[in-house]
Scaffold this motif. Structure first.
Motif, PDB file in Angstrom:
ATOM      1  N   MET A   1       0.844  -1.188   0.000  1.00 28.65           N
ATOM      2  CA  MET A   1       0.000   0.000   0.000  1.00 28.65           C
ATOM      3  C   MET A   1       0.879   1.237   0.000  1.00 28.65           C
ATOM      4  O   MET A   1       1.011   1.969   0.972  1.00 28.65           O
ATOM      5  N   GLN A   2       1.577   1.442  -1.093  1.00 26.06           N
ATOM      6  CA  GLN A   2       2.530   2.527  -1.191  1.00 26.06           C
ATOM      7  C   GLN A   2       1.939   3.693  -1.983  1.00 26.06           C
ATOM      8  O   GLN A   2       1.030   3.533  -2.797  1.00 26.06           O
ATOM      9  N   ASN A   3       2.466   4.871  -1.703  1.00 25.34           N
ATOM     10  CA  ASN A   3       2.114   6.070  -2.455  1.00 25.34           C
ATOM     11  C   ASN A   3       0.611   6.355  -2.442  1.00 25.34           C
ATOM     12  O   ASN A   3       0.038   6.797  -3.425  1.00 25.34           O
ATOM     13  N   ILE A   4      -0.052   6.087  -1.317  1.00 25.56           N
ATOM     14  CA  ILE A   4      -1.467   6.395  -1.195  1.00 25.56           C
ATOM     15  C   ILE A   4      -1.650   7.250   0.063  1.00 25.56           C
ATOM     16  O   ILE A   4      -1.188   6.900   1.149  1.00 25.56           O
ATOM     17  N   SER A   5      -2.295   8.388  -0.081  1.00 19.90           N
ATOM     18  CA  SER A   5      -2.428   9.323   1.038  1.00 19.90           C
ATOM     19  C   SER A   5      -3.659   8.998   1.873  1.00 19.90           C
ATOM     20  O   SER A   5      -4.604   8.353   1.409  1.00 19.90           O
ATOM     21  N   ASN A   6      -3.656   9.474   3.107  1.00 20.48           N
ATOM     22  CA  ASN A   6      -4.823   9.313   3.974  1.00 20.48           C
ATOM     23  C   ASN A   6      -6.024  10.033   3.397  1.00 20.48           C
ATOM     24  O   ASN A   6      -7.161   9.575   3.521  1.00 20.48           O
ATOM     25  N   GLU A   7      -5.752  11.165   2.752  1.00 18.85           N
ATOM     26  CA  GLU A   7      -6.839  11.935   2.140  1.00 18.85           C
ATOM     27  C   GLU A   7      -7.529  11.122   1.045  1.00 18.85           C
ATOM     28  O   GLU A   7      -8.756  11.119   0.926  1.00 18.85           O
ATOM     29  N   CYS A   8      -6.726  10.401   0.247  1.00 21.32           N
ATOM     30  CA  CYS A   8      -7.281   9.560  -0.822  1.00 21.32           C
ATOM     31  C   CYS A   8      -8.114   8.441  -0.214  1.00 21.32           C
ATOM     32  O   CYS A   8      -9.242   8.175  -0.653  1.00 21.32           O
ATOM     33  N   LEU A   9      -7.576   7.770   0.806  1.00 19.21           N
ATOM     34  CA  LEU A   9      -8.295   6.674   1.443  1.00 19.21           C
ATOM     35  C   LEU A   9      -9.623   7.148   2.028  1.00 19.21           C
ATOM     36  O   LEU A   9     -10.661   6.483   1.896  1.00 19.21           O
ATOM     37  N   THR A  10      -9.600   8.323   2.645  1.00 21.05           N
ATOM     38  CA  THR A  10     -10.821   8.884   3.237  1.00 21.05           C
ATOM     39  C   THR A  10     -11.848   9.191   2.160  1.00 21.05           C
ATOM     40  O   THR A  10     -13.045   8.893   2.314  1.00 21.05           O
ATOM     41  N   SER A  11     -11.401   9.755   1.032  1.00 16.29           N
ATOM     42  CA  SER A  11     -12.304  10.108  -0.063  1.00 16.29           C
ATOM     43  C   SER A  11     -12.927   8.864  -0.689  1.00 16.29           C
ATOM     44  O   SER A  11     -14.118   8.834  -0.999  1.00 16.29           O
ATOM     45  N   VAL A  12     -12.121   7.826  -0.862  1.00 24.81           N
ATOM     46  CA  VAL A  12     -12.634   6.588  -1.444  1.00 24.81           C
ATOM     47  C   VAL A  12     -13.654   5.949  -0.508  1.00 24.81           C
ATOM     48  O   VAL A  12     -14.704   5.446  -0.954  1.00 24.81           O
ATOM     49  N   SER A  13     -13.357   5.960   0.778  1.00 27.59           N
ATOM     50  CA  SER A  13     -14.295   5.407   1.754  1.00 27.59           C
ATOM     51  C   SER A  13     -15.623   6.146   1.707  1.00 27.59           C
ATOM     52  O   SER A  13     -16.702   5.543   1.805  1.00 27.59           O
ATOM     53  N   LYS A  14     -15.569   7.476   1.543  1.00 29.28           N
ATOM     54  CA  LYS A  14     -16.786   8.280   1.460  1.00 29.28           C
ATOM     55  C   LYS A  14     -17.601   7.904   0.229  1.00 29.28           C
ATOM     56  O   LYS A  14     -18.832   7.790   0.285  1.00 29.28           O
ATOM     57  N   VAL A  15     -16.920   7.655  -0.881  1.00 31.74           N
ATOM     58  CA  VAL A  15     -17.607   7.244  -2.110  1.00 31.74           C
ATOM     59  C   VAL A  15     -18.280   5.893  -1.919  1.00 31.74           C
ATOM     60  O   VAL A  15     -19.437   5.688  -2.306  1.00 31.74           O
ATOM     61  N   LEU A  16     -17.548   4.947  -1.313  1.00 32.87           N
ATOM     62  CA  LEU A  16     -18.098   3.602  -1.120  1.00 32.87           C
ATOM     63  C   LEU A  16     -19.285   3.609  -0.155  1.00 32.87           C
ATOM     64  O   LEU A  16     -20.300   2.945  -0.400  1.00 32.87           O
ATOM     65  N   ASP A  17     -19.160   4.370   0.927  1.00 36.31           N
ATOM     66  CA  ASP A  17     -20.235   4.412   1.924  1.00 36.31           C
ATOM     67  C   ASP A  17     -21.518   4.997   1.336  1.00 36.31           C
ATOM     68  O   ASP A  17     -22.623   4.517   1.613  1.00 36.31           O
ATOM     69  N   GLY A  18     -21.361   6.036   0.522  1.00 42.05           N
ATOM     70  CA  GLY A  18     -22.537   6.694  -0.044  1.00 42.05           C
ATOM     71  C   GLY A  18     -22.888   6.232  -1.442  1.00 42.05           C
ATOM     72  O   GLY A  18     -23.823   6.758  -2.059  1.00 42.05           O
ATOM     73  N   GLU A  19     -22.112   5.246  -1.954  1.00 41.66           N
ATOM     74  CA  GLU A  19     -22.279   4.783  -3.340  1.00 41.66           C
ATOM     75  C   GLU A  19     -22.356   5.988  -4.286  1.00 41.66           C
ATOM     76  O   GLU A  19     -23.195   6.063  -5.187  1.00 41.66           O
ATOM     77  N   SER A  20     -21.451   6.927  -4.024  1.00 42.28           N
ATOM     78  CA  SER A  20     -21.467   8.227  -4.723  1.00 42.28           C
ATOM     79  C   SER A  20     -20.690   8.168  -6.038  1.00 42.28           C
ATOM     80  O   SER A  20     -19.632   8.788  -6.206  1.00 42.28           O
ATOM     81  N   VAL A  21     -21.216   7.391  -6.969  1.00 46.79           N
ATOM     82  CA  VAL A  21     -20.583   7.263  -8.272  1.00 46.79           C
ATOM     83  C   VAL A  21     -21.556   7.730  -9.357  1.00 46.79           C
ATOM     84  O   VAL A  21     -22.712   7.294  -9.399  1.00 46.79           O
TER      85      VAL A  21
END
Length: 414
Positions: A1-21
């Motif tokens: 899990m290299q070169n991935i920021s906490n901000e990116c992980l948080t944003s992806v989690s928000k998308v998955l939780d809200g199915e915001s696609v």
């Protein structure tokens, strides 16, 4: 899990939780049929107001945890299929180009998590779905089990951003997809460069040899679209077809653009055909004239007749004669439109066997004259045309063959 920021992980989690696609479609069209053959689907992580909350590079990053990548993949596939359902109901033959993150299916824990499982309850015609893989991902590792299962189930395969390189072509011929997309970095400037046109034409021929339909992706101008069609890319997609632009043609709608390109392309081909027909008529008369001379000339004088011919006729690439078994009788004389270096590299002297060539096989099937195209002749380094026919001599029981190869001037770049 290299070169991935906490901000990116948080944003992806928000998308998955809200199915915001949100799903966007870009048409893929045919300049030959003047219609849309399908749509490429793009998934974007957005909020309720449609504003992007996570960049694609983050949402589809290979540095995300395997389970997170699978969740993103599953969410996007489901959203795309739901959005495409109405289109599919109305247009059963329309193809959906469905982007696949092949990295997801290279993880051991995801080997059986195939995306087409999401399709089983959707009742889509498999031939209407083209799973689209990034070639750069496949160059590292090809999920052959996944792709094989998709193909066996009747789904189509599309390769995106294909590179005309050793690694890229290895992927192409190992998979043999239905569609291959060429990105604009390869064809940009094609409308201003004969060099680029030749490269793109070669790419189209290579893709077709793999059994795939070539698609040009990222078309931005009318001039590019027309040059691509002339080079073998009749299927296209890009900004040019989805945006009116700021120029004087901004009011031109999608249908008008495609119809105009189709007309322009047809007009170009009509001119080429007329020129080719004139050249064919001319060299057909030349063939008849030379045959008449050869019928009256001693066999020992055959080379002199042919040598004199290439001096007089500028458009000739090469000319030679064969016996009834396909063995070369005369020398092969190269004309002014030919390439003398090619003659040295590919020796063609009396005794050479031509029985495997199209012109001999057709003539040996009962025809008196044949005509055709010689792709990339070594004697002119480009496509040439040929006319071949029998001629008879009183002392011979079987006919001899004269083959005249000439350059189609209308297809040669200035």
């Amino acid at each position: 899990m290299q070169n991935i920021s906490n901000e990116c992980l948080t944003s992806v989690s928000k998308v998955l939780d809200g199915e915001s696609v949100e799903v966007y479609f870009q048409p893929v069209l045919s300049l030959e049929s003047k219609g849309i053959i399908g749509f490429e689907a793009f998934s974007r992580g957005v909020n309720e107001s449609g504003k992007t909350i996570v960049e694609p590079a983050c949402l589809f990053s290979s540095s995300l945890p395997p389970e997170t990548q699978l969740k993103v993949e599953t969410l996007c596939v489901n959203k795309i299929l739901k959005s495409f359902r109405n289109i599919h109901r109305k247009y059963k033959k329309m193809v959906l180009f469905l982007n696949v993150n092949s990295n997801v299916y290279n993880f051991p824990e995801n080997e059986n998590q195939y995306p087409f499982k999401e399709l089983e309850s959707s009742k889509f015609n498999p031939s209407s779905i083209a799973f689209e893989f990034e070639v750069s991902q496949l160059e590292k590792k090809i999920p052959l089990s996944l792709i094989g299962s998709l193909q066996e189930s009747g789904y189509r395969i599309s390769l995106d951003n294909t590179r005309v390189s050793l690694a890229g072509l290895e992927v192409v011929f190992k998979i043999r997809p239905d569609f291959i997309k060429l990105d604009r970095f390869f064809f940009e400037g094609i409308d201003k460069s004969s060099h680029k046109r030749n490269m793109v034409k070669a790419a189209a021929l290579t893709f077709e040899q793999a059994g795939a339909m070539p698609v040009a992706k990222g078309v931005e101008t009318e001039a590019e679209a027309l040059a691509l069609a002339e080079s073998g890319f009749y299927l296209q997609q890009g900004f040019f077809y989805t945006n009116g632009g700021d120029d004087e043609s901004s009011s031109t709608n999608f249908g008008d653009k495609v119809a105009k390109l189709n007309t322009d392309y047809r007009n170009i081909n009509v001119v080429k055909f007329d020129n080719s027909r004139e050249l064919f008529a001319h060299f057909h008369l030349v063939l008849k004239s030379v045959i008449s001379k050869l019928q009256q000339e001693e066999l020992s004088g055959m080379n002199d007749v042919l040598k004199d011919l290439v001096k007089k006729e500028r458009g000739i690439v090469s000319v030679f004669s064969l016996d009834a078994s396909g063995k070369q009788l005369s020398q092969r004389f190269v004309g002014k439109s030919g390439d003398h270096i090619g003659r040295i590299v590919e020796m063609s002297v009396a005794g050479c066997d031509h029985s495997h060539e199209d012109y001999f096989m057709y003539l040996n099937s009962g025809l008196e004259k044949v005509a055709g195209i010689k792709e990339i002749s070594a004697f002119c380094r480009e496509d040439s045309r040929y006319i071949a026919g029998f001629f008879y001599r009183e002392e011979g029981r079987r006919g001899l063959i004269l083959v005249l190869e000439y350059l189609d001037k209308s297809s040669k770049e200035d």
